[in-house]
Structure formats: C-alpha cells, structure tokens
Design a protein around this motif. Structure first.
Motif, short mmCIF file in Angstrom:
data_model
loop_
_atom_site.label_atom_id
_atom_site.label_comp_id
_atom_site.label_asym_id
_atom_site.label_seq_id
_atom_site.Cartn_x
_atom_site.Cartn_y
_atom_site.Cartn_z
N ALA A 26 15.44 6.13 3.04
CA ALA A 26 16.63 7.04 2.98
C ALA A 26 16.71 7.89 4.89
O ALA A 26 17.64 7.75 5.20
CB ALA A 26 17.26 7.93 1.90
N LEU A 27 15.57 7.88 4.98
CA LEU A 27 15.52 8.51 5.93
C LEU A 27 15.68 7.58 7.52
O LEU A 27 16.19 8.07 7.76
CB LEU A 27 14.48 9.35 6.07
N ALA A 28 15.52 6.61 6.93
CA ALA A 28 15.16 5.21 7.90
C ALA A 28 16.88 4.46 7.84
O ALA A 28 17.04 5.05 9.47
CB ALA A 28 13.94 4.45 7.51
N GLY A 29 16.93 5.10 6.81
CA GLY A 29 18.79 4.51 6.99
C GLY A 29 18.92 5.60 7.43
O GLY A 29 20.63 5.06 8.03
N GLY A 30 18.99 6.32 7.43
CA GLY A 30 20.17 7.57 7.57
C GLY A 30 20.16 7.34 9.34
O GLY A 30 20.88 8.00 9.93
N ALA A 31 19.01 7.36 9.76
CA ALA A 31 18.39 7.61 11.33
C ALA A 31 19.59 5.84 11.72
O ALA A 31 19.38 6.40 12.85
CB ALA A 31 17.03 7.31 11.61
N LEU A 36 24.74 5.65 3.25
CA LEU A 36 24.47 5.29 2.52
C LEU A 36 24.65 7.12 1.31
O LEU A 36 24.23 7.74 1.50
CB LEU A 36 21.78 5.14 2.67
N GLY A 37 23.61 6.50 -0.14
CA GLY A 37 24.03 7.71 -1.08
C GLY A 37 22.09 7.69 -1.30
O GLY A 37 21.54 6.60 -1.84
N MET A 38 21.87 8.95 -2.25
CA MET A 38 20.43 9.14 -2.69
C MET A 38 20.61 9.43 -3.99
O MET A 38 21.20 10.40 -4.24
CB MET A 38 19.74 9.41 -2.17
N LEU A 39 20.71 8.75 -5.67
CA LEU A 39 20.87 8.94 -6.58
C LEU A 39 19.49 9.45 -6.88
O LEU A 39 18.33 8.56 -7.16
CB LEU A 39 21.18 7.88 -7.07
N PHE A 40 18.51 10.25 -7.40
CA PHE A 40 17.66 11.11 -8.74
C PHE A 40 18.50 10.41 -10.44
O PHE A 40 19.30 11.34 -10.86
CB PHE A 40 16.91 12.71 -8.35
N LEU A 41 17.08 10.37 -10.64
CA LEU A 41 17.93 9.61 -12.55
C LEU A 41 16.19 9.68 -12.37
O LEU A 41 15.24 9.71 -12.00
CB LEU A 41 17.98 8.09 -11.89
N ASP A 42 16.29 9.67 -14.05
CA ASP A 42 14.26 9.80 -14.80
C ASP A 42 14.52 10.66 -14.53
O ASP A 42 14.28 11.64 -14.18
CB ASP A 42 14.28 8.34 -15.43
N ASP A 43 13.22 10.67 -14.44
CA ASP A 43 11.46 11.82 -13.72
C ASP A 43 12.60 12.14 -11.84
O ASP A 43 11.28 12.77 -12.15
CB ASP A 43 10.11 10.96 -13.79
#
Length: 119
Positions: A26-31, A36-43
């Motif tokens: 995510a950080l590399a793509g953002g740079a 992009l988006g980031m989804l926190f799922l399950d644990d």
C-alpha cells in the motif's frame, strides 16, 4: 490511467509477515500515485486496534506504517463490520479512521477495483 488496486489484509499484525507486506504494498503504491484502497478483513482488523504492545511478542510495531498511509495518499481505508463485531472492536476506537462496511458493501467495494490482492 493506472488500474486501481484493492489490498485486502486478513492477518493479525502478530500472525506473520502478511500484515507488514500488505502495508508495504500500500505504501509503495501510494508513493507512485496508484489509485488504491485497503480493506481490513477477518483478523486483519486487529491491525487497527489501539494500544498494541508488539514488543512483548518480539514483533515490530506496525503503528507507524499504518499512520503513514494517508501521508502516502492511501486514504480509502475500509474495515468489515462483521470482522470488527466478531472481535469486539468498535469503529470509534480504532487507530485510524476507516469506512465500516457491511457484507453487501464489501462485495460492491471489491467489484469497484480493477485488481485485488489478498494477504
């Protein structure tokens, strides 16, 4: 135009390298201004829990990487409502502001992105 990317992070921060790898992508793509988006799922929602003490588990703290996401242009952060509820986490206590989505909204979110990476 660059293809959009959704990164789904499903692992707890102390369960191995997957959580850190998802944040690194995510950080590399953002740079590089990749949409992009980031989804926190399950644990993966445990990454957003405040007051973690990873040193006790001989792990590195991911908090600074998480806090850097908006600075790198990663502002579309999401968490699954069911994952938060099952793990006893409240959205208003998380270390980052995220959009909490129900199952129907999760399906629509995944369909919205051109590519999806799950770690």
């Amino acid at each position: 135009m660059a293809k959009s990317l959704l990164i789904i992070s499903r692992q707890a921060p102390w369960a191995g390298p997957s959580a850190r790898e998802a944040l690194d992508i995510a950080l590399a793509g953002g740079a590089f201004d990749l949409p992009l988006g980031m989804l926190f799922l399950d644990d993966g929602v445990f990454q957003l829990a405040p007051g973690q003490q990873p040193v006790q588990l001989q792990q590195k703290n991911l908090a600074s990487n998480l806090q850097a996401l908006p600075m790198f242009g990663v502002e579309e952060l999401f968490a699954a409502s069911s994952s938060l509820q099952e793990r006893g986490l409240a959205a208003d206590t998380l270390s980052l502001p995220v959009q909490v989505l129900d199952d129907a909204a999760l399906a629509a979110l995944i369909d919205r992105f051109d590519q999806v990476v799950t770690l």
